[in-house]
Design an enzyme around this catalytic site. Structure first.
Site, PDB file in Angstrom:
ATOM      1  N   GLY A   1      41.644   8.355  50.793  1.00  0.00           N
ATOM      2  CA  GLY A   1      41.250   8.183  52.195  1.00  0.00           C
ATOM      3  C   GLY A   1      42.465   7.930  53.073  1.00  0.00           C
ATOM      4  O   GLY A   1      43.591   7.775  52.569  1.00  0.00           O
ATOM      5  N   ASP A   2      42.242   7.948  54.384  1.00  0.00           N
ATOM      6  CA  ASP A   2      43.305   7.700  55.369  1.00  0.00           C
ATOM      7  C   ASP A   2      44.454   8.698  55.252  1.00  0.00           C
ATOM      8  O   ASP A   2      45.609   8.368  55.519  1.00  0.00           O
ATOM      9  CB  ASP A   2      43.880   6.274  55.225  1.00  0.00           C
ATOM     10  CG  ASP A   2      42.790   5.230  55.230  1.00  0.00           C
ATOM     11  OD1 ASP A   2      41.891   5.343  56.068  1.00  0.00           O
ATOM     12  OD2 ASP A   2      42.843   4.310  54.398  1.00  0.00           O
ATOM     13  N   GLU A   3      44.155   9.923  54.878  1.00  0.00           N
ATOM     14  CA  GLU A   3      45.209  10.942  54.700  1.00  0.00           C
ATOM     15  C   GLU A   3      45.658  11.545  56.025  1.00  0.00           C
ATOM     16  O   GLU A   3      46.601  12.349  56.047  1.00  0.00           O
ATOM     17  CB  GLU A   3      44.709  12.083  53.793  1.00  0.00           C
ATOM     18  CG  GLU A   3      44.400  11.687  52.360  1.00  0.00           C
ATOM     19  CD  GLU A   3      42.942  11.283  52.187  1.00  0.00           C
ATOM     20  OE1 GLU A   3      42.249  11.136  53.219  1.00  0.00           O
ATOM     21  OE2 GLU A   3      42.512  11.095  51.044  1.00  0.00           O
TER      22      GLU A   3
ATOM     23  N   LYS B   1      43.139  12.895  58.100  1.00  0.00           N
ATOM     24  CA  LYS B   1      42.149  13.968  58.311  1.00  0.00           C
ATOM     25  C   LYS B   1      41.793  14.091  59.780  1.00  0.00           C
ATOM     26  O   LYS B   1      41.511  15.177  60.271  1.00  0.00           O
ATOM     27  CB  LYS B   1      40.865  13.683  57.513  1.00  0.00           C
ATOM     28  CG  LYS B   1      41.037  13.730  56.021  1.00  0.00           C
ATOM     29  CD  LYS B   1      39.732  13.440  55.303  1.00  0.00           C
ATOM     30  CE  LYS B   1      39.212  12.029  55.478  1.00  0.00           C
ATOM     31  NZ  LYS B   1      40.036  10.977  54.877  1.00  0.00           N
TER      32      LYS B   1
ATOM     33  N   GLY C   1      36.860   5.645  59.981  1.00  0.00           N
ATOM     34  CA  GLY C   1      37.248   5.386  61.363  1.00  0.00           C
ATOM     35  C   GLY C   1      38.470   6.173  61.737  1.00  0.00           C
ATOM     36  O   GLY C   1      39.360   6.359  60.919  1.00  0.00           O
ATOM     37  N   HIS C   2      38.474   6.718  62.935  1.00  0.00           N
ATOM     38  CA  HIS C   2      39.709   7.287  63.430  1.00  0.00           C
ATOM     39  C   HIS C   2      39.905   6.887  64.881  1.00  0.00           C
ATOM     40  O   HIS C   2      38.945   6.687  65.633  1.00  0.00           O
ATOM     41  CB  HIS C   2      39.796   8.804  63.222  1.00  0.00           C
ATOM     42  CG  HIS C   2      38.565   9.540  63.594  1.00  0.00           C
ATOM     43  ND1 HIS C   2      37.645   9.914  62.664  1.00  0.00           N
ATOM     44  CD2 HIS C   2      38.116   9.952  64.782  1.00  0.00           C
ATOM     45  CE1 HIS C   2      36.660  10.522  63.275  1.00  0.00           C
ATOM     46  NE2 HIS C   2      36.911  10.573  64.563  1.00  0.00           N
TER      47      HIS C   2
ATOM     48  N   GLN D   1      36.649   9.274  54.004  1.00  0.00           N
ATOM     49  CA  GLN D   1      37.281   8.705  52.786  1.00  0.00           C
ATOM     50  C   GLN D   1      38.009   9.817  52.010  1.00  0.00           C
ATOM     51  O   GLN D   1      38.453  10.764  52.647  1.00  0.00           O
ATOM     52  CB  GLN D   1      36.234   7.982  51.912  1.00  0.00           C
ATOM     53  CG  GLN D   1      35.691   6.693  52.514  1.00  0.00           C
ATOM     54  CD  GLN D   1      34.479   6.886  53.385  1.00  0.00           C
ATOM     55  OE1 GLN D   1      33.594   7.644  53.070  1.00  0.00           O
ATOM     56  NE2 GLN D   1      34.428   6.176  54.506  1.00  0.00           N
TER      57      GLN D   1
ATOM     58  N   ASP E   1      57.264  12.909  58.214  1.00  0.00           N
ATOM     59  CA  ASP E   1      58.327  12.225  58.968  1.00  0.00           C
ATOM     60  C   ASP E   1      58.525  10.777  58.518  1.00  0.00           C
ATOM     61  O   ASP E   1      59.605  10.217  58.711  1.00  0.00           O
ATOM     62  CB  ASP E   1      58.006  12.246  60.469  1.00  0.00           C
ATOM     63  CG  ASP E   1      56.662  11.590  60.753  1.00  0.00           C
ATOM     64  OD1 ASP E   1      55.649  12.077  60.207  1.00  0.00           O
ATOM     65  OD2 ASP E   1      56.627  10.569  61.469  1.00  0.00           O
TER      66      ASP E   1
HETATM   67  P1  IMP Z   1      32.889   0.640  51.146  1.00  0.00           P
HETATM   68  O1  IMP Z   1      32.900   2.112  51.432  1.00  0.00           O
HETATM   69  O2  IMP Z   1      32.922  -0.208  52.365  1.00  0.00           O
HETATM   70  O3  IMP Z   1      31.790   0.259  50.196  1.00  0.00           O
HETATM   71  O4  IMP Z   1      34.281   0.313  50.374  1.00  0.00           O
HETATM   72  C1  IMP Z   1      34.522   0.786  49.045  1.00  0.00           C
HETATM   73  C2  IMP Z   1      35.995   1.131  48.884  1.00  0.00           C
HETATM   74  O5  IMP Z   1      36.298   2.269  49.683  1.00  0.00           O
HETATM   75  C3  IMP Z   1      36.971   0.051  49.336  1.00  0.00           C
HETATM   76  O6  IMP Z   1      38.113   0.087  48.504  1.00  0.00           O
HETATM   77  C4  IMP Z   1      37.353   0.457  50.737  1.00  0.00           C
HETATM   78  O7  IMP Z   1      38.600  -0.049  51.125  1.00  0.00           O
HETATM   79  C5  IMP Z   1      37.387   1.963  50.574  1.00  0.00           C
HETATM   80  N1  IMP Z   1      37.131   2.678  51.826  1.00  0.00           N
HETATM   81  C6  IMP Z   1      35.955   2.842  52.458  1.00  0.00           C
HETATM   82  N2  IMP Z   1      36.124   3.578  53.578  1.00  0.00           N
HETATM   83  C7  IMP Z   1      37.421   3.908  53.643  1.00  0.00           C
HETATM   84  C8  IMP Z   1      38.197   4.700  54.544  1.00  0.00           C
HETATM   85  O8  IMP Z   1      37.704   5.264  55.532  1.00  0.00           O
HETATM   86  N3  IMP Z   1      39.518   4.805  54.241  1.00  0.00           N
HETATM   87  C9  IMP Z   1      40.075   4.240  53.147  1.00  0.00           C
HETATM   88  N4  IMP Z   1      39.397   3.496  52.281  1.00  0.00           N
HETATM   89  C10 IMP Z   1      38.082   3.341  52.516  1.00  0.00           C
END
Ligand code: IMP
Length: 447
Positions: free
Chosen positions: A12-14, A16, A40-41, A223, A332
């Protein structure tokens, strides 16, 4: 016409958000297919910065339809706040469509998510605390509330009275929390229902109709692959299917209608929450990447864990998602490093391992085997073509593409739209090459 899925190839958080924003320009419809307000973005509109958790950023384009599909879980309070914020800025949300069969996050889901994390102690997942896991658990247990249930006040009253009384036993007996007042919750959610009603439709019909009319559809994953419930680092995962296959289930679309899958990966790796992370860097270098890459979670404000690029999970993501091409983001961030490491394989119990081990205990034991490449030591934020890049940066990208066995179509070198190199058309580029027929096994062909 092309129907494209954009997925995260890491945890996640790549980045996108930026890639889907770029591609949304040529999309007629943008669809979210899984997850909820855990995603979230950040978007900037008319100088104002705010966060979107559920509404696809395609909403900024007036002629683009935005769909929140049936595989998502919807927290109505957050969704209504997003709608209000956009409308206040003069951005119409008329084109926002919500699936009637998406599940609804209720107050007890958030409370149970947070309380169960606390109860788990050292075994906690590190969830976002937004009630995502408990909402999907109720869906599987067949006691979930769907958007269409919200739309029928009498049925909702009856359903929620039973469910809240049931959840109150769990809240009070298991977690020692005060019970919820069913009437209060029912009234609150009936109010939300009226706000959302104009947006609620059978989105599978809309998507199919768009396909029939040869419109371009962009499916936006939230994610990332390694957080997938079935294919990620279980149990340290989210509760939905961010992988490309999730787009079909989470929208009601057949797989034959998908044209292309674009994988997004950072030029290094990050992870939020608990769970194994073989290339994680502790100390100064990790801190440096975190600072330089502004690695703070959009939803929870938590600092992300940082590490080197991991080509083992990258190759795994290519396989599990059928990625056709890659977008590499945040190149970068590596500009000032003297040397850069890439994990090419793992060592487990003295043996070399080329594949992502599905067993969580074995994954925890993985030691990365690194190849070290020279850094480039100059800023790349101004580069707009591959020719502008320093040779070492180009070599780094080539090395990643070779390891992952897919072409890189996009390179991102900063947050703004123009800080991007389009290497090849990510939407209409060639399909990923498979092995030539003569090199596949005879048994496969004759099966
Ligand atoms: P949950 O989705 O809130 O149940 O969290 C489960 C796992 O997914 C945790 O390690 C969170 O930090 C991770 N996670 C959930 N949503 C994101 C996201 O948008 N970006 C990165 N990690 C996420």
């Amino acid at each position: 016409m092309a129907n494209v899925i954009v997925i995260g190839a890491q945890w996640g958080d790549e980045g996108k958000g930026k890639i889907t924003d770029l591609l949304s320009r040529s999309a007629d419809v943008v669809v979210r297919y899984q997850g909820g307000v855990n995603a979230g973005h950040t978007i900037v509109v008319k100088g104002q910065t705010f966060k979107l958790h559920l509404i696809p950023s395609g909403i900024l384009y007036p002629n683009t339809d935005c769909i929140i599909g049936c595989g998502t879980v919807i927290d109505p309070e957050v969704l209504i706040t997003e709608i209000d914020q956009l409308e206040e800025l003069g951005i119409s949300t008329r084109n926002l469509l919500i699936s009637e069969t998406a599940h609804v996050t209720m107050p007890y889901h958030r409370l149970i998510d947070q309380a169960s994390e606390e109860r788990r102690g050292s075994h906690k997942i590190g969830t976002t605390g937004r009630g995502i896991g408990p909402t999907y658990a109720d869906k599987s247990e067949r006691i979930g509330i769907r958007i269409l249930d919200l739309m029928e006040p009498e049925g909702l009253r009856e359903q929620l009275e039973w469910t809240i009384n049931y959840k109150n036993v769990i809240l009070s007996k298991l977690y020692n929390l005060p019970p919820l007042d069913p009437k209060e919750v029912i009234d609150q959610y009936l109010g939300y229902a009226e706000r959302l009603r104009p947006h609620v439709v059978d989105t599978s019909v809309k998507i199919y109709d768009a396909i029939q009319r040869r419109r371009n559809i962009l499916f936006e994953g939230a994610q990332g692959t390694l957080l997938d419930l079935d294919h990620g680092t279980y149990p340290y995962v989210t509760s939905s299917n961010p992988v490309a296959g999730g787009a079909c289930v989470g929208t009601g679309l057949g797989p034959t209608m998908i044209d292309r899958v674009i994988g997004v990966a950072k030029a290094y790796t990050t992870r939020v929450g608990e769970g194994p992370f073989p290339t994680e860097m502790h100390g100064e270098l990790g801190e440096f990447l975190c600072d330089r890459g502004a690695e703070i979670g959009t939803t929870t404000g938590r600092q992300r864990r940082c590490g080197w690029f991991d080509a083992v999970i990258g190759r795994y993501a290519v396989r599990i998602n059928g990625i056709d091409c890659l977008a590499i983001t945040k190149l970068d961030v590596l500009d000032e490093l003297e040397e850069i490491k890439v994990c090419v394989a793992y060592e487990i119990d003295g043996e070399r391992c080329e594949h992502f081990p599905r067993n969580a205990r074995r994954f925890t034991l993985c030691q990365p085997i690194y190849k070290t490449l020279p850094g480039w030591g100059v800023s790349t934020t101004h580069c707009r073509s591959l020719e502008d890049l320093p040779r070492q940066a180009l070599d780094y990208l080539k090395f990643l593409a070779e390891l992952m066995e897919v072409p890189i179509a996009i390179v991102s070198l900063g947050a703004s739209r123009d800080q991007t190199i389009i290497v090849e058309d990510p939407i209409h580029g060639p399909k990923r090459a498979l092995l030539p027929v003569e090199s596949t096994s005879a048994s496969l062909l004759s099966a």
